[in-house]
Each structure stands twice: as C-alpha cells, then as structure tokens.
Motif scaffolding. Structure first.
Motif, PDB file in Angstrom:
ATOM      1  N   ASP A 145       0.839  -1.205   0.000  1.00 32.61           N
ATOM      2  CA  ASP A 145       0.000   0.000   0.000  1.00 32.61           C
ATOM      3  C   ASP A 145       0.872   1.251   0.000  1.00 32.61           C
ATOM      4  O   ASP A 145       0.549   2.258  -0.630  1.00 32.61           O
ATOM      5  N   GLY A 146       2.025   1.181   0.667  1.00 35.12           N
ATOM      6  CA  GLY A 146       2.939   2.336   0.636  1.00 35.12           C
ATOM      7  C   GLY A 146       3.439   2.597  -0.762  1.00 35.12           C
ATOM      8  O   GLY A 146       3.462   3.728  -1.239  1.00 35.12           O
ATOM      9  N   SER A 147       3.799   1.538  -1.452  1.00 34.59           N
ATOM     10  CA  SER A 147       4.324   1.669  -2.820  1.00 34.59           C
ATOM     11  C   SER A 147       3.239   2.136  -3.783  1.00 34.59           C
ATOM     12  O   SER A 147       3.534   2.617  -4.868  1.00 34.59           O
ATOM     13  N   LEU A 171      -2.243  -6.555  -4.192  1.00 31.74           N
ATOM     14  CA  LEU A 171      -1.983  -5.398  -3.329  1.00 31.74           C
ATOM     15  C   LEU A 171      -1.872  -5.885  -1.892  1.00 31.74           C
ATOM     16  O   LEU A 171      -2.856  -6.376  -1.325  1.00 31.74           O
ATOM     17  N   ASN A 172      -0.688  -5.780  -1.327  1.00 31.40           N
ATOM     18  CA  ASN A 172      -0.496  -6.194   0.069  1.00 31.40           C
ATOM     19  C   ASN A 172      -0.705  -4.965   0.947  1.00 31.40           C
ATOM     20  O   ASN A 172       0.166  -4.106   1.068  1.00 31.40           O
ATOM     21  N   ASP A 173      -1.866  -4.899   1.535  1.00 31.19           N
ATOM     22  CA  ASP A 173      -2.294  -3.705   2.258  1.00 31.19           C
ATOM     23  C   ASP A 173      -2.167  -3.922   3.765  1.00 31.19           C
ATOM     24  O   ASP A 173      -2.990  -4.581   4.380  1.00 31.19           O
ATOM     25  N   ASN A 174      -1.060  -3.397   4.354  1.00 35.63           N
ATOM     26  CA  ASN A 174      -0.921  -3.498   5.820  1.00 35.63           C
ATOM     27  C   ASN A 174      -1.048  -2.128   6.465  1.00 35.63           C
ATOM     28  O   ASN A 174      -0.623  -1.909   7.593  1.00 35.63           O
ATOM     29  N   ASP A 175      -1.561  -1.202   5.676  1.00 37.91           N
ATOM     30  CA  ASP A 175      -1.806   0.147   6.147  1.00 37.91           C
ATOM     31  C   ASP A 175      -0.540   0.814   6.693  1.00 37.91           C
ATOM     32  O   ASP A 175      -0.586   1.679   7.548  1.00 37.91           O
TER      33      ASP A 175
HETATM   34 MG   LIG Z   1       2.565  -1.434   3.521  1.00 41.18          MG
END
Ligand SMILES: [Mg+2]
Ligand SMILES: Cc1ncc(C[n+]2csc(CCOP(=O)(O)OP(=O)(O)O)c2C)c(N)n1
Ligand SMILES: CC(=O)[C@@H](O)[C@H](O)COP(=O)(O)O
Length: 685
Positions: A145-147, A171-175
């Motif tokens: 998610d950052g990328s 999308l690996n979304d770990n906030d």
């Molecule tokens: Mg992330």
C-alpha cells in the motif's frame, strides 16, 4: 528435519499437504527472525507476507510463472522457498544473499528491485513480452500500500488495464509504509466499510440519485436491487475497476486456505486482475507487530526482548541524520519560512522531531519524490524555504523536477541528500553514488559535502542563508565525533561556510630547498611498464639554473602531493596523510567542501605549487568531483599536473558492510596512499 529443509522449489512445496502449510509458515518465520536478529534487515515487511508468499508459490509455478516483488524488501520467505535457505545466513553480507530480489541471484527473482512502485510496470512488460513470444505463463506483481502512493504505480495500472494483458497484481495492504501510510489513497484503501457506514452512504446516495432528473431514479432502482454491486461500487475496488482491473477483495492475507482458493480461481482468468489482501506488518513476532516502524529496517537485535543490540548504550557520536534533524529544527525555530518535506521517510531522514515541533510546516508526501520536489518549488515560489530531505538514491527519481521546476527559475530549495556515498547492506539499488554527477551539470545548482557532522550543521546554515537551489550531501551512519548534539554551541557556527570556498586541512611540511649547486642523486628502481623486467635507473638531477627549476621542483615536489577530498573522504585523507608522512611524502590535504562551484582559485594556486594531485570522492568517477577538478585544470591550462582520481570505477557497488565495500572498491585511505606512491614513483623516473 524441518519441512523447510525439504523445499528447494515450488515442486517440492506442492508436495506438502495444505494442512501442513501453517507449520511451514511457523518455520519460515522462525528462520527469518533468527537470521535478521543477527544480520539486520527488513523484518516486519517479510513477516507480514509469509502466508501470501506460500500461497503464491503453492498455486503458481515459479519461475515458469513470473513473480515480481515491489521494492523486494519483503521477499525473505520467497528466497527461503526458492532454494536459498542454505545460504540465508549470509543475508546482506558481502558476496552473500541480497536483501532484495535480484535476477542474478535466482531465476525465481523475475526482476531486480529496491526502489519502490516498479512492480506493475515491470510485470506488465514481462506479460507483454511473454504474450509476444506466445508464452502463456502467468505474471504476478506484489505491491504494498505504501508503494501504491507513487505515481509510477498508476502509470502501470493505466496501461495494464487498457491492454488485455494477463497480469495479476496483488496489493499487500498493511496500512503501513515505513511509517503509517499517508495520503488520500491510504484512507480510501483502509476505509472499513462498516454496516451503518454503508447504510448511511446508501441512504445519502439513494436520496441523491432520486433527485437526479430522469436517469437518477433508474440508477437508484438498479443500485437498490444489486446490493453487492453497490458495495463493490463504493469499496476500494472502485478505484481499480476504474483502471479496468477485475478486483477481488479485500481478503485476509494470513488465511492460507482462502488465499489458495482465490488464487486458484484467479489463475484461470486471462485479463488484468487485482487481488487486495490485508495483512499485519510484523505478523508472528510481537515486538514487530507492536512496532512495525522500528522493525521495518532493523539492525541486529535480541530475539527475546526485541531490543536492538546497540540500544541502551548512550551513543556519544550522533549520526549525520540526527545532526541534520536537530539542526534544521533549530533553524526553523528562528525562521518561520523553513518547511520540511519527506517522501515517506520521516524516521530515516531524521525529521520526526521537526514534524512534532512544526506539524504545519512538515510534509510527508508518500513515496512520491518527483511530487516532493515540484511541491517544494511551488512553496519556494511563495517565499517559503523548503528543505527536501530525500536519500540520494531516491532523489534520482526527481532529476527532471530538480532541473525543470527548481533550477530554471532558481528557486531557493534546499536538498538534504542523506545516504550519499556507499550505504552498505542495501547494495547497488541504494548506494548514493551518482548525485554529484546528476546535479553538477544543472545550471544554478550549488552542491556541498561536509567533512564531518559539525560541518554538516554549518552547511545547513549556509544553505538556508543561500538564495537558489542548493544541495548538501552526507553519508549514512555516525559522524566522527566532531560534535555532540547536546553541546549547546554546535549550531553557533563560528566559521560560517562561504559558498565556493574550500579549506586546507593539512599543509605539506616545507622541506629546505636544495641549493642550486647541490647535486641530488637518486637511485630509483621501477618496474618497466612494457615488460616485467625490473630496471634500475640512476637519476642525477642537477639544480643548475632556473630553467631546471621545474626539474628540481619535480625532485622536491616529487615528494609533495596535493590531496583534494570531497565529503566524508576527507576523513580518509586525514588517515592517509599520517601514513604518507611516515613514508617521507609531504601531502597537502584540502577539504573541497563544494562540488559546485569548486574553489577554483585555491585549487589552481595549489596545483601550480604541487602538480601531483589526488582527488577523492565516494562517488562514481564518471562525471563526479574528480571529473570537475580535471575540467578545471584543463580549462585553465594547468597541463603540468598529474592527477589520480580516487572513486568508484564506473560499476555498481554490491551489498556488504560500508567498511568492506570502501576497501573493496578502493575509496579508502589505503587507496589514497597507493595513488600517492604511484605518483611519486612515476615522477622520480
Ligand atoms: Mg505497507
Ligand atoms: C523510490 C523509493 N522511495 C523510497 C523507498 C524507501 N522504502 C522502502 S520500503 C518503503 C515503504 C514501502 O511500503 P509498502 O509498499 O507498503 O511495503 P511494506 O513495507 O508495508 O510491506 C519505502 C518508503 C524506496 N525503496 N524506493
Ligand atoms: C527498503 C528501503 O528502501 C528502505 O527501507 C531502506 O532500506 C532504508 O534505508 P536505511 O536503513 O539507510 O534507512
């Protein structure tokens, strides 16, 4: 025997019954924690994708199917499952396993990465290349998610969605980026669509639609009827479906069975697909789950406590980064026009203190270096004094913005280029070895590099006082102990840096001149350049008349060396001076301070007196500081000089410790001593 030890590739993995995969996930986590606690590395990101990695390798046939990791810092489980368990203890060591995916390391590493947000573009390119070669294997890009806060990701989505490419984006979304993710996208992605939120949304949306003349009521009826599409309509899927991706999710990225089932289905599709998974950064190791920021990129630590090995010890010598952060914060207390900009790296650039003290003058723009620079130019056009703190390597992304948006109008933007030079374990994608070259060719740009952390503070003062684009480039790691950030006066700069002025650090010992009548006989043995035969040569030098002055000077100056060093290599120069004087060589050491503009007056004056010159920089030789000195000498007909440039010969520097790399790539004191010996031996021939 562990399950992991039986796995060399995806084929071995597929032999393991699904019900044993959770046990395998535990083994993988233990292995990653054990190695990273010794070697350091990107722990939290890698722990967060263990199940996701297992599911991908369980469903797809890697390397036949191509797997592209974004940034690649989270790929430790991927490496363990693709035949690198045996060498995993060498993680991030010189000639050991890289900390990122790397094509030369394994066929399972489809793309070499390290800078963020490239995986969709690379994945699309791979998919199109496969299609043109009638290769029907799959392509999977995994992006965090950052990328997803970098514009490059959308450039990839935009083209992918419009092509019928067979690309799967996960999308690996770990906030989380390195710190909590920022920007509108982050809140959009992580919006939890609670029932009453949806209910109210539906009501508002419904009443809005009903008011629309004509068509509104029909859409309302349609939306009302298809509850699901309504939900999909307002979930994050809406963003990706706007790019014509089939969107699935968000699903729990730690539920292995669910992941495998959905991937088996997705694998059957042959159009752009986006699978949105939600994960916990640091999953499975509570210190990392509690503090994913600290455990994003961590040094060696105690597994039981999670404490860094260096924690607790009062570190008497601050890092350059700490001095930057403290200095700019102190300056901002006195100057309300100072604003600070970071591209998703407030911790790494030392701006946390500034952000707390001046929240309204601090801007984290996400992983968006290009935007950061042009945003700063916009603020500078309004009279603000933006300090853009971006690692040297990541600043490469914003070359055009520096040139086009800052330098053409000569806006006063300060570029704080941290991680300049060799950074160490992050390797070729992260060393800051190109910044002198990509900046010094831009008109209106000024470039400084401090010899130590005290001079960094002085340069920052000069940078704020300056008017126009100006960059200060400093290394990763500790200073030399030139100042303690607790000492009150470290900011009272008693010798403010003057733009374009260098500093003589060490003057050669003035040898008594030989009398004219004196005959100097030197016996010199030197290896012949053409054949290996050792030739002894008797050189009789006679000081007769002034027309022999150069020659007699040569004899005298044959022992005099002028060393001009840039940035932290001044410290290498100081070490070399000591060594050289023991050898009877008389070095003069200059701290260049400025890469642009050079201190032409001082350099030319010294070059006349001491024609044997060594330039030193932690930068590639092509186009760097040494090149600038050569250009200066050539442009001023200083042809009588002999120059040796110390720097990285034009190649990429691998990963490893800074000390090992500085020695291996010959940018240390020993390289200076070697060059000085060569010069003095040459002149004696
Ligand atoms: Mg992330
Ligand atoms: C162009 C660029 N800028 C900055 C970085 C530094 N960086 C490395 S990882 C990271 C955060 C990535 O966040 P995300 O994609 O969410 O991955 P996560 O660590 O959460 O798995 C950043 C900013 C980078 N690698 N590349
Ligand atoms: C993966 C990435 O790009 C960053 O985490 C980078 O490794 C940080 O470097 P420092 O450790 O020098 O802050």
């Amino acid at each position: 025997m562990t399950l992991l030890s039986t796995i060399k590739n995806g084929i071995d993995l597929k032999k393991i019954p699904r019900e044993q995969l959770p046990a395998l996930a535990r083994e993988i986590r233990e292995r990653i924690i054990a190695v990273v606690s010794k070697r350091g590395g990107h722990l939290a990101s890698s722990l967060g994708v263990v199940e996701l990695t297992l599911a991908i390798h369980y469903v797809f046939d890697i390397p036949g199917d191509s797997l592209v990791w974004d940034v690649g810092h989270q790929a430790y489980a991927h490496k363990l499952l693709t035949g690198r368990d045996a060498h995993f203890d060498t993680l991030r060591t010189y000639k050991g396993i890289s900390g990122f995916t790397k094509r030369s390391e394994s066929p399972c590493d489809a793309f070499t990465v390290g800078h963020s947000s490239t995986s969709i573009s690379a994945g699309l390119g791979i998919a199109v290349g496969k299609k043109l070669k009638k290769n029907r294997s799959k392509v999977i890009s995994v992006i965090g998610d950052g990328s997803m806060t970098a514009g490059l990701a959308y450039e990839g989505l935009n083209q992918a969605g419009d092509s019928d490419s067979d690309l799967i984006v996960i999308l690996n979304d770990n906030d989380m980026s390195i710190s909590p993710n920022v920007g509108a996208l982050s809140s959009f992605l992580s919006r939890t669509l609670s029932a009453n939120y949806l209910q109210n949304m539906k009501k508002d949306f419904g009443s809005f639609l009903k008011k629309l003349p004509g068509i509104g009521y029909d859409i309302y009826q349609f939306a009302k009827k298809s509850e699901n599409s309504f939900k999909t309509f307002v979930t994050p899927g809406m963003l990706f479906e706007a790019f014509d991706f089939d969107y699935f999710g968000p699903i729990n990225g730690h539920r292995l069975n669910h992941l495998i089932d959905i991937m088996e289905n997705i694998k059957m599709l042959e159009e752009p697909v986006l699978l949105h998974v939600t994960t916990t950064k640091g999953k499975g190791y509570s210190p990392a789950e509690k503090n994913p920021v600290y455990f994003h990129g961590v040094g060696a630590f105690d597994v039981t406590t999670g404490n860094g090995n260096s924690s607790g010890k009062k570190n008497p010598v601050p890092t350059y980064t700490e001095i930057f952060g403290k200095t700019i914060t102190k300056l901002a207390e006195k100057n309300e026009h100072i604003v600070a900009v970071t591209a998703a790296m407030p911790e790494g650039t030392g701006l946390i203190g500034f952000s707390k003290k001046f929240p309204d003058r601090f801007f984290d723009v996400g992983i968006a270096e290009q935007h950061a620079v042009t945003f700063a130019a916009g603020m500078a056009s309004q009279g603000m004094k933006p300090v853009v703190a971006i690692y040297s390597t990541f600043m490469q992304r914003a070359y055009d913005q520096i040139l086009h948006d800052v330098c053409i109008d000569s806006h006063h933007v300060v570029f704080a280029l941290d991680r300049g030079g060799i950074v160490g374990e992050d390797g070729p994608t992260h060393h800051g070895l190109f910044d002198f070259a990509f900046l010094r060719n831009i008109p209106n740009m000024t470039i400084m590099a401090p010899k130590d952390e005290q001079e960094l503070a002085a340069m920052l003062v000069a940078a704020i006082q300056h008017n126009g684009p100006i960059a200060v480039r400093y290394p990763r790691g500790k200073g030399v102990g030139a100042v303690s950030p607790d000492s009150p006066d470290y900011l009272l700069i008693d010798n403010p840096i003057k733009i374009g002025k260098a500093e003589i650090i060490h003057k050669r010992s003035t040898t008594t001149r030989k009398t004219n009548a004196e005959i100097v006989t030197q016996k010199v043995t030197a290896p012949r350049k053409t054949d290996t035969e050792i030739v002894s040569q008797e050189v009789t030098s006679l000081e007769k008349t002034s027309d022999n002055k150069l020659f007699s000077n040569a004899a005298e100056t044959g022992k005099n060396i002028l060393i001009i060093a840039a940035g932290r290599t001044v410290q290498e120069g100081i070490k070399a001076v000591e060594e050289l004087e023991k050898m009877g060589i008389s070095p003069t050491l200059v701290n260049a301070r400025f890469i642009k503009p050079l201190d032409a007056e001082l350099i030319l004056e010294l070059a006349k007196e001491i024609p044997l010159i060594i330039t030193v920089e932690e930068h590639v030789l092509d186009g760097g500081f040494g090149s600038a000195v050569l250009e200066l000498l050539a442009d001023n007909d200083a042809t009588g000089c002999r120059v040796k440039r110390i720097g990285v010969k034009n190649r990429f520097v691998e990963h490893g410790s800074q000390d090992i790399l500085r020695s291996e790539y010959e940018v240390d004191a020993r390289a200076i001593v070697r060059a000085a010996k060569q010069l003095t031996e040459q002149i004696a021939l």
